[in-house]
Design an enzyme around this catalytic site. Structure first.
Site, PDB file in Angstrom:
ATOM      1  N   ASP A   1      -6.042   9.477   9.480  1.00 14.72           N
ATOM      2  CA  ASP A   1      -4.715   9.019   9.877  1.00 14.72           C
ATOM      3  C   ASP A   1      -4.334   9.512  11.266  1.00 14.72           C
ATOM      4  OD1 ASP A   1      -4.266   7.697   7.459  1.00 14.72           O
ATOM      5  OD2 ASP A   1      -3.631   9.549   6.491  1.00 14.72           O
TER       6      ASP A   1
ATOM      7  N   GLU B   1       0.862  -1.171   0.000  1.00 13.91           N
ATOM      8  CA  GLU B   1       0.000   0.000   0.000  1.00 13.91           C
ATOM      9  C   GLU B   1       0.902   1.226   0.000  1.00 13.91           C
ATOM     10  OE1 GLU B   1      -2.858   0.106   3.147  1.00 13.91           O
ATOM     11  OE2 GLU B   1      -3.920  -1.674   2.449  1.00 13.91           O
TER      12      GLU B   1
END
EC number: 4.2.1.20
Length: 279
Positions: free
Chosen positions: A61, A50
């Site tokens: 995040d 990824e």
């Protein structure tokens, strides 16, 4: 349409083991170092990569990945340079799947059609766009599918039975089960509950289920691996890289070696777990 992601998971299923999916931030701490990390990941045991697209407002995040994105942006990383990383990686590795992960705004500004053309040409196999719900499939998901790029959806503990079919509709490649609510890097979820959730999702799809968010150690990865088709590790890898940097984000140690050591340990643990379970 068969992508590298489809091929990889079919191979792993035949081997009787789950995938190790490794996330890192494109351009962190700089383009050259990040490309070295990317090339080292499969050799250390990563099955799927990824590749994070740094963004200035990464709402999903946690602090570690936010900091990685900021380091990358400060070093001059752009979406074009992240695509360049994929293209350079493909010159040496034509089998390891690359999934680009990030936010829609970056792609929208770049231009959807241009992005998909460049992503396909660079050897990108899948996309995870965390802020683009299924109601907006016409924006990117359907064009990506037409371009031969998998569109990977996120499901969470709060995705109920009414919502799940909508999330899975037009999904391809694999399903990413976010094992807890919140931001990346939080504490790991209860593995028994993860197993229950994976079994529930599998009633509605034939796609592989990969589990992430909160997986930091080889032991945790092994525990998740007993329940899933793949384990996603991101924050721990980003932290391993960050641990080799000074306060200005410049390398003082060896970020590539640090990331490689961790991924190797994760890979050994994940592979051994399923092999033991199969015996």
């Amino acid at each position: 349409m068969t992508t590298r992601i489809d091929t990889k998971f079919a191979e792993l299923k035949a081997e009787g083991r789950p995938a190790l999916v490794t996330y890192f931030m494109g351009g962190d701490p700089d383009l050259e170092t990040a490309l070295k990390v990317m090339k080292a990941l499969p050799k250390a045991g990563a099955d799927v990569i990824e590749l994070g697209m740094p963004f200035s407002d990464p709402m999903a995040d946690g602090p570690a990945i936010q900091a990685a994105g900021l380091r990358a942006l400060n070093a001059g990383q752009t979406l074009a340079k992240t695509l360049y990383m994929a293209a350079e990686f493909r010159k040496e590795d034509d089998t390891t799947p690359i999934v680009m992960m990030g936010y829609y705004n970056l792609i929208y500004i770049y231009g959807v059609e241009r992005f998909l053309t460049d992503a396909k040409a660079s050897g990108v196999d899948g996309l995870i766009v965390v802020d683009l719900p299924s109601e907006m499939d016409a924006e990117l998901c359907i064009p990506a599918m037409k371009a031969g790029i998998n569109f990977i959806r996120l499901t969470t503990p709060t995705t109920d039975d009414k919502r799940l079919p909508k999330v899975l509709h037009n999904s391809s490649g694999f399903v990413y089960y976010v094992s807890m609510n919140g931001i990346t890097g939080a504490a790991i979820a209860d593995t028994a509950k993860v197993g229950e959730a994976v079994r529930h999702i599998k009633k509605s799809t034939d796609l592989p289920i990969c589990v992430g968010f909160g997986v930091k150690t080889p032991e945790q990865a092994a525990a998740i691996a007993t329940h899933a088709d793949g384990v996603v590790v991101g924050t721990a890898i980003v932290n391993a890289i960050a641990g080799e940097l000074d306060e200005k984000g410049k390398a003082k140690g060896d970020p590539v070696a640090a990331a490689t050591r961790l991924v190797h340990a994760l890979a050994e643990s994940v592979r051994a777990t399923r092999l033991e379970a199969a015996q």
